[in-house]
Design a protein around this motif. Structure first.
Motif, PDB file in Angstrom:
ATOM      1  N   GLU A 156       0.762  -1.356   0.030  1.00 48.10           N
ATOM      2  CA  GLU A 156      -0.032   0.162   0.030  1.00 48.10           C
ATOM      3  C   GLU A 156       0.722   1.269  -0.181  1.00 48.10           C
ATOM      4  O   GLU A 156       0.226   2.402  -0.666  1.00 48.10           O
ATOM      5  CB  GLU A 156      -0.868  -0.078   1.440  1.00 48.10           C
ATOM      6  CG  GLU A 156      -2.029  -1.023   1.262  1.00 48.10           C
ATOM      7  CD  GLU A 156      -3.313  -0.606   0.108  1.00 48.10           C
ATOM      8  OE1 GLU A 156      -3.235   0.734  -0.273  1.00 48.10           O
ATOM      9  OE2 GLU A 156      -4.141  -1.376  -0.019  1.00 48.10           O
ATOM     10  N   THR A 157       2.060   1.142   0.506  1.00 50.68           N
ATOM     11  CA  THR A 157       2.779   2.572   0.660  1.00 50.68           C
ATOM     12  C   THR A 157       4.186   2.326  -0.347  1.00 50.68           C
ATOM     13  O   THR A 157       4.903   3.475  -0.044  1.00 50.68           O
ATOM     14  CB  THR A 157       3.443   2.691   2.130  1.00 50.68           C
ATOM     15  OG1 THR A 157       4.059   1.695   2.529  1.00 50.68           O
ATOM     16  CG2 THR A 157       2.144   2.504   3.094  1.00 50.68           C
ATOM     17  N   GLY A 158       4.583   1.416  -1.054  1.00 51.22           N
ATOM     18  CA  GLY A 158       5.514   1.434  -1.814  1.00 51.22           C
ATOM     19  C   GLY A 158       6.665   1.324  -0.732  1.00 51.22           C
ATOM     20  O   GLY A 158       7.898   2.056  -0.847  1.00 51.22           O
ATOM     21  N   ASN A 159       6.541   0.652   0.335  1.00 55.76           N
ATOM     22  CA  ASN A 159       7.299   0.172   1.257  1.00 55.76           C
ATOM     23  C   ASN A 159       8.011   1.477   2.229  1.00 55.76           C
ATOM     24  O   ASN A 159       8.972   1.773   2.274  1.00 55.76           O
ATOM     25  CB  ASN A 159       8.536  -0.451   0.664  1.00 55.76           C
ATOM     26  CG  ASN A 159       9.060  -1.510   2.040  1.00 55.76           C
ATOM     27  OD1 ASN A 159       9.020  -1.414   2.822  1.00 55.76           O
ATOM     28  ND2 ASN A 159      10.581  -2.276   1.434  1.00 55.76           N
ATOM     29  N   GLY A 160       6.585   2.084   2.511  1.00 59.30           N
ATOM     30  CA  GLY A 160       7.129   3.360   3.597  1.00 59.30           C
ATOM     31  C   GLY A 160       7.316   4.564   2.932  1.00 59.30           C
ATOM     32  O   GLY A 160       7.657   5.471   3.497  1.00 59.30           O
ATOM     33  N   THR A 161       6.941   4.685   1.471  1.00 61.14           N
ATOM     34  CA  THR A 161       7.610   5.951   0.753  1.00 61.14           C
ATOM     35  C   THR A 161       6.365   6.685   0.243  1.00 61.14           C
ATOM     36  O   THR A 161       6.673   8.036  -0.324  1.00 61.14           O
ATOM     37  CB  THR A 161       8.635   5.347  -0.509  1.00 61.14           C
ATOM     38  OG1 THR A 161       7.631   4.812  -1.152  1.00 61.14           O
ATOM     39  CG2 THR A 161       9.717   4.791  -0.288  1.00 61.14           C
ATOM     40  N   SER A 162       5.093   6.322   0.408  1.00 60.82           N
ATOM     41  CA  SER A 162       3.849   7.002  -0.205  1.00 60.82           C
ATOM     42  C   SER A 162       3.649   8.302   0.565  1.00 60.82           C
ATOM     43  O   SER A 162       4.079   8.421   1.821  1.00 60.82           O
ATOM     44  CB  SER A 162       2.758   6.224  -0.124  1.00 60.82           C
ATOM     45  OG  SER A 162       2.433   5.771   1.113  1.00 60.82           O
ATOM     46  N   ASN A 163       2.940   9.183   0.035  1.00 62.85           N
ATOM     47  CA  ASN A 163       2.552  10.314   0.904  1.00 62.85           C
ATOM     48  C   ASN A 163       1.609  10.119   1.818  1.00 62.85           C
ATOM     49  O   ASN A 163       1.690  10.821   2.941  1.00 62.85           O
ATOM     50  CB  ASN A 163       1.978  11.402  -0.002  1.00 62.85           C
ATOM     51  CG  ASN A 163       2.770  12.011  -1.353  1.00 62.85           C
ATOM     52  OD1 ASN A 163       4.107  12.171  -0.932  1.00 62.85           O
ATOM     53  ND2 ASN A 163       2.541  12.588  -2.390  1.00 62.85           N
ATOM     54  N   ALA A 164       0.715   9.092   1.787  1.00 60.90           N
ATOM     55  CA  ALA A 164      -0.267   8.752   2.732  1.00 60.90           C
ATOM     56  C   ALA A 164       0.433   8.257   3.880  1.00 60.90           C
ATOM     57  O   ALA A 164       0.253   8.526   5.120  1.00 60.90           O
ATOM     58  CB  ALA A 164      -1.144   7.746   2.243  1.00 60.90           C
ATOM     59  N   ALA A 165       1.751   7.451   3.685  1.00 60.81           N
ATOM     60  CA  ALA A 165       2.634   6.853   4.886  1.00 60.81           C
ATOM     61  C   ALA A 165       3.211   8.182   5.404  1.00 60.81           C
ATOM     62  O   ALA A 165       3.297   8.105   6.918  1.00 60.81           O
ATOM     63  CB  ALA A 165       3.266   5.815   4.319  1.00 60.81           C
ATOM     64  N   ARG A 166       3.790   8.740   4.632  1.00 54.64           N
ATOM     65  CA  ARG A 166       4.981   9.964   5.349  1.00 54.64           C
ATOM     66  C   ARG A 166       4.142  11.169   5.818  1.00 54.64           C
ATOM     67  O   ARG A 166       4.867  11.578   6.973  1.00 54.64           O
ATOM     68  CB  ARG A 166       5.447  10.399   4.304  1.00 54.64           C
ATOM     69  CG  ARG A 166       6.592   9.522   3.607  1.00 54.64           C
ATOM     70  CD  ARG A 166       7.609   9.872   2.800  1.00 54.64           C
ATOM     71  NE  ARG A 166       6.821  10.610   1.538  1.00 54.64           N
ATOM     72  CZ  ARG A 166       7.185  11.930   0.958  1.00 54.64           C
ATOM     73  NH1 ARG A 166       8.231  12.659   1.498  1.00 54.64           N
ATOM     74  NH2 ARG A 166       6.727  12.240  -0.158  1.00 54.64           N
ATOM     75  N   PHE A 167       2.783  11.273   5.377  1.00 57.73           N
ATOM     76  CA  PHE A 167       2.294  12.638   5.837  1.00 57.73           C
ATOM     77  C   PHE A 167       0.739  12.488   6.840  1.00 57.73           C
ATOM     78  O   PHE A 167       0.677  13.071   7.424  1.00 57.73           O
ATOM     79  CB  PHE A 167       1.938  13.755   4.674  1.00 57.73           C
ATOM     80  CG  PHE A 167       3.221  13.892   3.988  1.00 57.73           C
ATOM     81  CD1 PHE A 167       4.449  14.798   4.741  1.00 57.73           C
ATOM     82  CD2 PHE A 167       3.113  13.804   2.595  1.00 57.73           C
ATOM     83  CE1 PHE A 167       5.396  15.252   3.868  1.00 57.73           C
ATOM     84  CE2 PHE A 167       4.378  14.105   1.852  1.00 57.73           C
ATOM     85  CZ  PHE A 167       5.473  14.815   2.543  1.00 57.73           C
ATOM     86  N   LYS A 168       0.378  11.226   6.366  1.00 60.02           N
ATOM     87  CA  LYS A 168      -0.855  10.699   7.138  1.00 60.02           C
ATOM     88  C   LYS A 168      -0.743   9.651   8.316  1.00 60.02           C
ATOM     89  O   LYS A 168      -1.550   9.208   8.819  1.00 60.02           O
ATOM     90  CB  LYS A 168      -1.811  10.579   6.297  1.00 60.02           C
ATOM     91  CG  LYS A 168      -2.484  11.708   5.698  1.00 60.02           C
ATOM     92  CD  LYS A 168      -3.493  11.482   4.450  1.00 60.02           C
ATOM     93  CE  LYS A 168      -4.127  12.438   3.611  1.00 60.02           C
ATOM     94  NZ  LYS A 168      -4.860  13.484   4.495  1.00 60.02           N
ATOM     95  N   PHE A 169       0.577   8.950   7.949  1.00 66.34           N
ATOM     96  CA  PHE A 169       0.863   7.844   8.782  1.00 66.34           C
ATOM     97  C   PHE A 169       0.005   6.723   8.556  1.00 66.34           C
ATOM     98  O   PHE A 169      -0.476   5.779   9.586  1.00 66.34           O
ATOM     99  CB  PHE A 169       0.857   8.061  10.269  1.00 66.34           C
ATOM    100  CG  PHE A 169       2.011   8.732  10.857  1.00 66.34           C
ATOM    101  CD1 PHE A 169       3.412   8.663  10.522  1.00 66.34           C
ATOM    102  CD2 PHE A 169       1.561  10.108  11.744  1.00 66.34           C
ATOM    103  CE1 PHE A 169       4.368   9.793  11.030  1.00 66.34           C
ATOM    104  CE2 PHE A 169       2.717  11.030  12.204  1.00 66.34           C
ATOM    105  CZ  PHE A 169       4.001  10.716  11.725  1.00 66.34           C
ATOM    106  N   ASN A 170      -0.475   6.811   7.411  1.00 69.64           N
ATOM    107  CA  ASN A 170      -1.543   5.939   6.891  1.00 69.64           C
ATOM    108  C   ASN A 170      -0.983   4.798   6.119  1.00 69.64           C
ATOM    109  O   ASN A 170      -0.423   5.063   4.965  1.00 69.64           O
ATOM    110  CB  ASN A 170      -2.787   6.385   6.181  1.00 69.64           C
ATOM    111  CG  ASN A 170      -3.877   5.405   5.828  1.00 69.64           C
ATOM    112  OD1 ASN A 170      -3.770   4.400   5.529  1.00 69.64           O
ATOM    113  ND2 ASN A 170      -5.195   6.116   5.817  1.00 69.64           N
ATOM    114  N   VAL A 171      -0.674   3.522   6.573  1.00 73.87           N
ATOM    115  CA  VAL A 171       0.169   2.622   5.990  1.00 73.87           C
ATOM    116  C   VAL A 171      -0.640   1.404   5.643  1.00 73.87           C
ATOM    117  O   VAL A 171      -0.191   0.213   5.029  1.00 73.87           O
ATOM    118  CB  VAL A 171       1.222   1.908   7.041  1.00 73.87           C
ATOM    119  CG1 VAL A 171       2.137   3.052   7.678  1.00 73.87           C
ATOM    120  CG2 VAL A 171       0.388   1.211   8.038  1.00 73.87           C
ATOM    121  N   ALA A 172      -2.104   1.502   5.524  1.00 74.68           N
ATOM    122  CA  ALA A 172      -2.814   0.396   4.971  1.00 74.68           C
ATOM    123  C   ALA A 172      -3.854   0.915   3.980  1.00 74.68           C
ATOM    124  O   ALA A 172      -4.686   0.056   3.652  1.00 74.68           O
ATOM    125  CB  ALA A 172      -3.480  -0.288   6.202  1.00 74.68           C
ATOM    126  N   GLY A 173      -4.016   2.187   3.513  1.00 77.86           N
ATOM    127  CA  GLY A 173      -4.866   2.350   2.566  1.00 77.86           C
ATOM    128  C   GLY A 173      -6.241   2.615   3.285  1.00 77.86           C
ATOM    129  O   GLY A 173      -7.373   2.694   2.575  1.00 77.86           O
TER     130      GLY A 173
END
Length: 225
Positions: free
Chosen positions: A131-148
């Protein structure tokens, strides 16, 4: 048993519990009633066990599981085990070896969430990696959302990666595993349905194969291709 065949393991455990209650008196009635290779395998082991035990009703279930474990083919979709965590669950250090970006060194969170909700941590990590491109997506970096995970206003925002991981595990347990969706393919059909309105670039087409690939890698200890 390879963790990629956990759905078979779950069905195996349930079938053995049901079958063991039948006792020796019903064994003869099972002959010729099997409909698939798994049932045939189970019947063969039970009949073999009958030769060494006076009654299968008193047979230690773990012993029978061990016998079947050595016979069941190492195939099948990677799935979480609904009854209990696998003894071959990937440890946090092994997970950390694969986690990058904002997921780096979060293996213990996946383990803790997996233990709380009775889900293999490798499945949780595989979904997050995909879901995060292994921790690199904007959702993961700025929203701490690691599962969509989605909310009323779109992607949810979390206060930490830990909170996101535990919310994902809760969601999988309550809305997927407890409702009989036990394989990655079954989970993906609801989690990331193909043709969904919120998937204009059709990324959901790759969800099942992507998560399965990461899951297999995490549970075999090999490197990503």
């Amino acid at each position: 048993m390879n963790i990629g065949s956990l759905s078979s393991n779950w069905l195996l455990h349930k079938t053995i519990l049901d079958t063991s209650r039948l006792g020796e008196s019903n064994l003869s009635n099972q002959s010729g009633l099997t409909n698939n290779p798994f049932e045939e395998l189970l019947e063969q082991v039970l009949l073999q066990t009958k030769m060494n035990h006076k009654s299968t009703s008193n047979l230690d279930i773990s012993t029978l599981l061990a016998r079947l474990d050595s016979l069941v083919p190492q195939t099948g979709a990677g799935v979480p085990q609904s009854e209990s965590l696998s003894s071959k669950t990937t440890g946090s250090n092994n997970l950390n070896a694969h986690l990058k970006g904002v997921l780096q060194n979060t293996g213990h969170f996946f383990q803790e969430a997996g233990k709380k909700y009775n889900i293999d941590p490798a499945l949780l990590a595989a979904i997050s990696i995909h879901e995060t491109g292994n921790g690199t997506s904007n959702a993961a970096r700025f929203k701490f959302n690691v599962a969509g995970m989605m909310g009323k206003n779109g992607l949810k925002t979390y206060s930490s990666i830990e909170e996101s991981i535990f919310d994902m595990a809760r969601n999988l347990r309550q809305n997927y595993l407890d409702k009989g969706k036990l394989t990655i393919a079954q989970i993906g059909a609801k989690y990331a349905p193909i043709g969904a309105a919120n998937d204009p670039t059709q990324l959901n087409n790759h969800w099942v194969t992507g998560v399965q690939r990461y899951f297999d890698t995490l549970t075999t200890g090999s490197n990503y291709a």
